[in-house]
Design a protein around this motif. Structure first.
Motif, mmCIF file in Angstrom:
data_model
loop_
_atom_site.group_PDB
_atom_site.id
_atom_site.type_symbol
_atom_site.label_atom_id
_atom_site.label_comp_id
_atom_site.label_asym_id
_atom_site.label_seq_id
_atom_site.Cartn_x
_atom_site.Cartn_y
_atom_site.Cartn_z
ATOM 1 N N THR A 92 0.831 -1.211 0.000
ATOM 2 C CA THR A 92 0.000 0.000 0.000
ATOM 3 C C THR A 92 0.861 1.255 0.000
ATOM 4 O O THR A 92 0.633 2.176 -0.795
ATOM 5 C CB THR A 92 -0.940 0.000 1.224
ATOM 6 N N LEU A 93 1.879 1.300 0.868
ATOM 7 C CA LEU A 93 2.748 2.477 0.895
ATOM 8 C C LEU A 93 3.470 2.630 -0.438
ATOM 9 O O LEU A 93 3.615 3.738 -0.960
ATOM 10 C CB LEU A 93 3.755 2.381 2.050
ATOM 11 N N GLY A 94 3.913 1.509 -0.990
ATOM 12 C CA GLY A 94 4.584 1.562 -2.294
ATOM 13 C C GLY A 94 3.696 2.212 -3.344
ATOM 14 O O GLY A 94 4.145 3.070 -4.114
ATOM 15 N N LEU A 95 2.423 1.826 -3.384
ATOM 16 C CA LEU A 95 1.489 2.414 -4.355
ATOM 17 C C LEU A 95 1.254 3.894 -4.058
ATOM 18 O O LEU A 95 1.225 4.728 -4.968
ATOM 19 C CB LEU A 95 0.156 1.656 -4.321
ATOM 20 N N VAL A 96 1.100 4.227 -2.772
ATOM 21 C CA VAL A 96 0.816 5.610 -2.381
ATOM 22 C C VAL A 96 2.003 6.529 -2.729
ATOM 23 O O VAL A 96 1.816 7.710 -3.021
ATOM 24 C CB VAL A 96 0.483 5.655 -0.869
ATOM 25 N N LEU A 97 3.226 5.964 -2.707
ATOM 26 C CA LEU A 97 4.411 6.782 -3.007
ATOM 27 C C LEU A 97 4.590 7.032 -4.506
ATOM 28 O O LEU A 97 5.359 7.918 -4.888
ATOM 29 C CB LEU A 97 5.672 6.118 -2.450
ATOM 30 N N VAL A 98 3.898 6.264 -5.354
ATOM 31 C CA VAL A 98 4.096 6.428 -6.803
ATOM 32 C C VAL A 98 3.851 7.872 -7.259
ATOM 33 O O VAL A 98 4.700 8.459 -7.941
ATOM 34 C CB VAL A 98 3.233 5.423 -7.602
ATOM 35 N N PRO A 99 2.728 8.509 -6.868
ATOM 36 C CA PRO A 99 2.539 9.910 -7.289
ATOM 37 C C PRO A 99 3.638 10.835 -6.762
ATOM 38 O O PRO A 99 4.008 11.799 -7.451
ATOM 39 C CB PRO A 99 1.182 10.290 -6.679
ATOM 40 N N VAL A 100 4.162 10.551 -5.565
ATOM 41 C CA VAL A 100 5.223 11.403 -5.004
ATOM 42 C C VAL A 100 6.500 11.249 -5.830
ATOM 43 O O VAL A 100 7.196 12.232 -6.111
ATOM 44 C CB VAL A 100 5.482 11.052 -3.519
ATOM 45 N N VAL A 101 6.800 10.008 -6.230
ATOM 46 C CA VAL A 101 7.983 9.781 -7.070
ATOM 47 C C VAL A 101 7.823 10.506 -8.401
ATOM 48 O O VAL A 101 8.752 11.176 -8.872
ATOM 49 C CB VAL A 101 8.199 8.260 -7.294
ATOM 50 N N LEU A 102 6.622 10.408 -8.995
ATOM 51 C CA LEU A 102 6.395 11.092 -10.273
ATOM 52 C C LEU A 102 6.583 12.605 -10.105
ATOM 53 O O LEU A 102 7.214 13.258 -10.942
ATOM 54 C CB LEU A 102 4.985 10.790 -10.793
ATOM 55 N N ALA A 103 6.054 13.147 -8.991
ATOM 56 C CA ALA A 103 6.181 14.591 -8.744
ATOM 57 C C ALA A 103 7.642 14.979 -8.547
ATOM 58 O O ALA A 103 8.108 16.001 -9.056
ATOM 59 C CB ALA A 103 5.364 14.983 -7.518
ATOM 60 N N LYS A 104 8.376 14.147 -7.823
ATOM 61 C CA LYS A 104 9.799 14.415 -7.588
ATOM 62 C C LYS A 104 10.557 14.413 -8.914
ATOM 63 O O LYS A 104 11.386 15.288 -9.162
ATOM 64 C CB LYS A 104 10.345 13.345 -6.628
ATOM 65 N N LEU A 105 10.254 13.431 -9.765
ATOM 66 C CA LEU A 105 10.943 13.371 -11.057
ATOM 67 C C LEU A 105 10.592 14.595 -11.902
ATOM 68 O O LEU A 105 11.457 15.192 -12.543
ATOM 69 C CB LEU A 105 10.574 12.077 -11.807
ATOM 70 N N TRP A 106 9.310 14.996 -11.890
ATOM 71 C CA TRP A 106 8.903 16.185 -12.634
ATOM 72 C C TRP A 106 9.687 17.410 -12.114
ATOM 73 O O TRP A 106 10.160 18.234 -12.886
ATOM 74 C CB TRP A 106 7.395 16.423 -12.476
ATOM 75 N N SER A 107 9.821 17.470 -10.781
ATOM 76 C CA SER A 107 10.404 18.678 -10.191
ATOM 77 C C SER A 107 11.886 18.826 -10.513
ATOM 78 O O SER A 107 12.415 19.928 -10.450
ATOM 79 C CB SER A 107 10.177 18.682 -8.674
ATOM 80 N N VAL A 108 12.572 17.743 -10.836
ATOM 81 C CA VAL A 108 14.014 17.854 -11.123
ATOM 82 C C VAL A 108 14.326 17.654 -12.603
ATOM 83 O O VAL A 108 15.484 17.522 -12.988
ATOM 84 C CB VAL A 108 14.847 16.843 -10.286
ATOM 85 N N MET A 109 13.272 17.657 -13.430
ATOM 86 C CA MET A 109 13.473 17.384 -14.851
ATOM 87 C C MET A 109 14.520 18.284 -15.508
ATOM 88 O O MET A 109 15.315 17.807 -16.327
ATOM 89 C CB MET A 109 12.138 17.505 -15.583
ATOM 90 N N PRO A 110 14.584 19.599 -15.198
ATOM 91 C CA PRO A 110 15.604 20.431 -15.850
ATOM 92 C C PRO A 110 17.019 19.908 -15.633
ATOM 93 O O PRO A 110 17.894 20.078 -16.488
ATOM 94 C CB PRO A 110 15.431 21.805 -15.185
ATOM 95 N N LYS A 111 17.253 19.240 -14.491
ATOM 96 C CA LYS A 111 18.597 18.728 -14.189
ATOM 97 C C LYS A 111 19.056 17.698 -15.216
ATOM 98 O O LYS A 111 20.250 17.553 -15.469
ATOM 99 C CB LYS A 111 18.595 18.065 -12.810
ATOM 100 N N LEU A 112 18.076 16.973 -15.774
ATOM 101 C CA LEU A 112 18.401 15.928 -16.744
ATOM 102 C C LEU A 112 19.077 16.535 -17.965
ATOM 103 O O LEU A 112 19.918 15.920 -18.598
ATOM 104 C CB LEU A 112 17.111 15.188 -17.136
ATOM 105 N N PHE A 113 18.684 17.795 -18.272
ATOM 106 C CA PHE A 113 19.205 18.434 -19.469
ATOM 107 C C PHE A 113 20.260 19.491 -19.143
ATOM 108 O O PHE A 113 20.577 20.330 -19.977
ATOM 109 C CB PHE A 113 18.044 19.078 -20.245
ATOM 110 N N ALA A 114 20.773 19.465 -17.906
ATOM 111 C CA ALA A 114 21.746 20.472 -17.477
ATOM 112 C C ALA A 114 22.977 20.432 -18.387
ATOM 113 O O ALA A 114 23.383 19.369 -18.851
ATOM 114 C CB ALA A 114 22.144 20.225 -16.026
ATOM 115 N N TRP A 115 23.551 21.592 -18.656
ATOM 116 C CA TRP A 115 24.713 21.691 -19.530
ATOM 117 C C TRP A 115 25.788 22.541 -18.875
ATOM 118 O O TRP A 115 25.450 23.564 -18.311
ATOM 119 C CB TRP A 115 24.288 22.303 -20.877
ATOM 120 N N PRO A 116 27.045 22.136 -18.842
ATOM 121 C CA PRO A 116 27.607 20.894 -19.363
ATOM 122 C C PRO A 116 27.170 19.685 -18.543
ATOM 123 O O PRO A 116 26.851 19.837 -17.371
ATOM 124 C CB PRO A 116 29.116 21.120 -19.215
ATOM 125 N N PRO A 117 27.161 18.490 -19.163
ATOM 126 C CA PRO A 117 26.633 17.308 -18.478
ATOM 127 C C PRO A 117 27.432 16.947 -17.224
ATOM 128 O O PRO A 117 26.898 16.326 -16.325
ATOM 129 C CB PRO A 117 26.700 16.202 -19.520
#
Lengths: 417, 179
Positions: A92-117
């Motif tokens: 249950t906790l694993g399922l409940v954390l899925v939206p939080v993980v998605l939000a966390k990934l969304w929130s750091v998305m610019p880092k994925l494209f940071a330059w220089p790598p």
């Protein structure tokens, strides 16, 4: 400042392509803090769930563990609800954390494209370890969700188990590197103030050359709105799944759980794991000709009537599946320890139990001799139904559901070593 | 320690931590690679990444832009229709009343698609004794309830905003504000 501890020239920051006015280190740190609490709980409950199978006894679906099995110990039988709570929490906790993980990934998305790598060797290795963190968390979520929905096509146990170790290796490094940044960012704003700030008062976080957009668009959602959206999605997931572990009135709300329906209100109308029909069990093999064979110091064969004539015990015990669902019922049956004595075994020793559908399970000595461990013949005052394992099934306190073998035909007790 | 910091970019603890991390991960991966099926899992993994970053992400970003554009156009028209001497009530933005149910519904679909699309039909039937058909209905029902709940909340907020505006603008403004 969200710069990593690794040195080198600073990031140029996100390009002006990133426009979200609410993305920033504070918001990322809030999601990070939730995961910092939740993910260790997932890891520990997962390891305990693995230990509950006691792969050292062999015969289970997950016998192979390598060095990661060094922590394994004799699984306990008390309190009887322990496995139910551990596995229910894990799923249950694993399922409940899925939206939080998605939000966390969304929130750091610019880092994925940071330059220089990368700015230095240290920074490069750090980013490499992030593949373990991001890939690992997604891998654990996906394998877990496919497994509980029966859509898994691989060896779930080894994948989820080894995946968790690889993920946690990256997770520990990531937390060590980012912990100070997280604390500093969390202190930069007050949660209470944010929860009182509507759209009109929402301003971007101060520019930090990491996450905050250099040219933010006008806000269309407040920070409390984002937190509400993520929290609301997690709440929806909880309401729509938790009932299959918690039971009671909540079970019928678990519209995305696999075991939220029952066929009626009779003594045998509780959720089933594997129907008799699905494994080819018919009344022909469970009728009057059925015998339970006990093998120990001597060999004994018992009919169901003979079993019913033994001193029986009654106990309220759960069946709890690895998939997270569980249900507690009142079982009546012959204690496994009593059956061991009948076979001439005097001390706690492991037992291999086999069923008519050719499934088998190995129980440890302490499980065989535990109070409440029984070969159940009746449930809630009625004979077991065929789907629930008639003529007899194993019930062991605090064991994973697969150990509660149905349609039992033979128990082989080994001599204590 | 100076040369390490210069050439590596961080202290020795950083390096040792990362090397330990990679050692654990490499050991874990080698234990899984021997088993059948995992190569296809990794292939799926890459396929999903590509799908998300090049199809799903642009798609939902575009959908959100359309939504925002629609809200801005509506608000603009709304303001223009008013008589200039009557102050317009502050518009209640509706875009988040679409985003909330849409996001929750989409996440539920993403999480429970094996049930909703009946990907495990036979196993599900054998395991539970019930049909897997019901989950599509469940998802549609939940989605409907979310959108209806969100719409009702929006109407309540709209009513509150109008009443506040009426109170603040005085009785003379009522007839116009009702338009």
């Amino acid at each position: 400042m969200a710069r990593a501890t690794a040195g080198g020239p600073p990031d140029r920051g996100p390009s002006s392509h990133w426009k979200s006015p609410v993305r920033g280190p504070w918001l990322t740190s809030v999601f990070g803090l939730v995961l910092l609490v939740g993910i260790p709980v997932e890891f520990v409950t997962g390891l305990l769930s693995y230990a509950a199978y006691d792969p050292r006894l062999g015969g289970g679906p997950n016998a192979d563990h390598g060095l990661f099995g060094l922590y394994l110990f004799n699984w306990v039988t008390s309190p009887p609800w322990l496995y139910r709570v551990i596995e229910g929490t894990h799923v249950t906790l694993g399922l409940v954390l899925v939206p939080v993980v998605l939000a966390k990934l969304w929130s750091v998305m610019p880092k994925l494209f940071a330059w220089p790598p990368w700015r230095s060797v240290a920074h490069f290795l750090e980013r490499l370890s992030l593949i373990l963190v991001v890939g690992g968390v997604v891998f654990e979520m996906v394998t877990g969700m496919l497994y509980i929905d029966y859509a898994n096509r691989t060896n779930f146990y080894s994948g989820h188990f080894y995946g968790a170790w690889a993920f946690m290796a990256g997770f520990v490094v990531h937390v060590s590197v980012k912990f100070a940044d997280m604390v500093r960012s969390l202190r930069s704003r007050r949660l209470r103030t944010e929860l009182r700030t509507g759209l009109a008062g929402t301003r971007p976080e101060p520019f930090d050359d990491g996450l905050v957009a250099p040219v933010p668009a006008p806000p269309t959602i407040s920070r409390r709105g984002i937190l509400g959206l993520v929290g609301g999605t997690s709440l929806a997931v909880f309401v729509l799944t938790a009932g299959q572990s918690i039971g009671g009135a909540m079970r019928s709300l678990a519209l995305f759980g696999t075991h939220y329906r029952t066929s009626g209100t009779g003594p045998n109308d509780f959720p089933v794991n594997y129907t008799a029909a699905s494994v080819g069990i018919t009344p022909a093999v469970t009728g009057a000709s059925w015998r339970l064979v006990l093998v120990g110091a001597r060999r004994v064969s018992l009919s169901r009537e003979q079993l019913l004539a033994l001193p029986l015990v009654t106990a309220d015990l759960p069946i709890a599946c690895t998939e997270g669902w569980s249900t507690q019922q009142r079982w009546t049956g012959a204690p496994l320890a009593e059956l061991a004595r009948l076979a001439g075994i005097k001390d706690a020793s492991p037992a291999r139990i086999s069923a008519l559908d050719s499934h088998s399970v190995v129980l440890s000595g302490n499980q065989v001799w535990a109070r409440g461990s029984m070969l159940a013949l009746r449930v809630n005052g009625a004979d077991l139904s065929l789907d629930h394992g008639f003529p007899a099934r194993v019930i062991v306190p605090s064991a994973p559901g697969t150990h509660n073998l149905k349609w039992v035909s033979e128990i082989v007790f080994s001599e204590p070593t | 320690m100076k040369p390490l910091r210069r050439y590596y970019g961080a202290g020795p603890l950083h390096l040792m931590g990362l090397l330990a991390c990679f050692a654990v991960a490499a050991y874990a991966v080698t234990r899984v690679l021997g088993e059948s099926g995992w190569v296809s899992v990794f292939q799926w993994f890459v396929a999903c990444l590509v799908f998300h970053d090049f199809i799903a992400w642009p798609a939902y970003t575009a959908a959100d832009r359309l939504l925002l554009g629609a809200q801005q156009r509506r608000t603009g028209r709304h303001q223009k229709r008013r008589l200039p001497e009557v102050p317009a009530p502050a518009p209640v933005p509706w875009v988040n009343h679409v985003r909330f149910p849409a996001v929750i519904s989409a996440v539920l679909l993403g999480m429970f698609f094996p049930l909703i699309f009946r990907l495990s039909r036979a196993v599900y039937l054998g395991t539970t004794g019930f049909s897997e058909n019901v989950y599509l209905t469940n998802w549609l029902m939940v989605t409907g309830a979310l959108f209806v709940g969100s719409a009702v909340t929006y109407l309540l907020r709209l009513g509150l905003a109008r009443r506040r505006h009426r109170r603040e603008a005085g009785p003379g403004a009522v007839t116009h504000a009702r338009r």
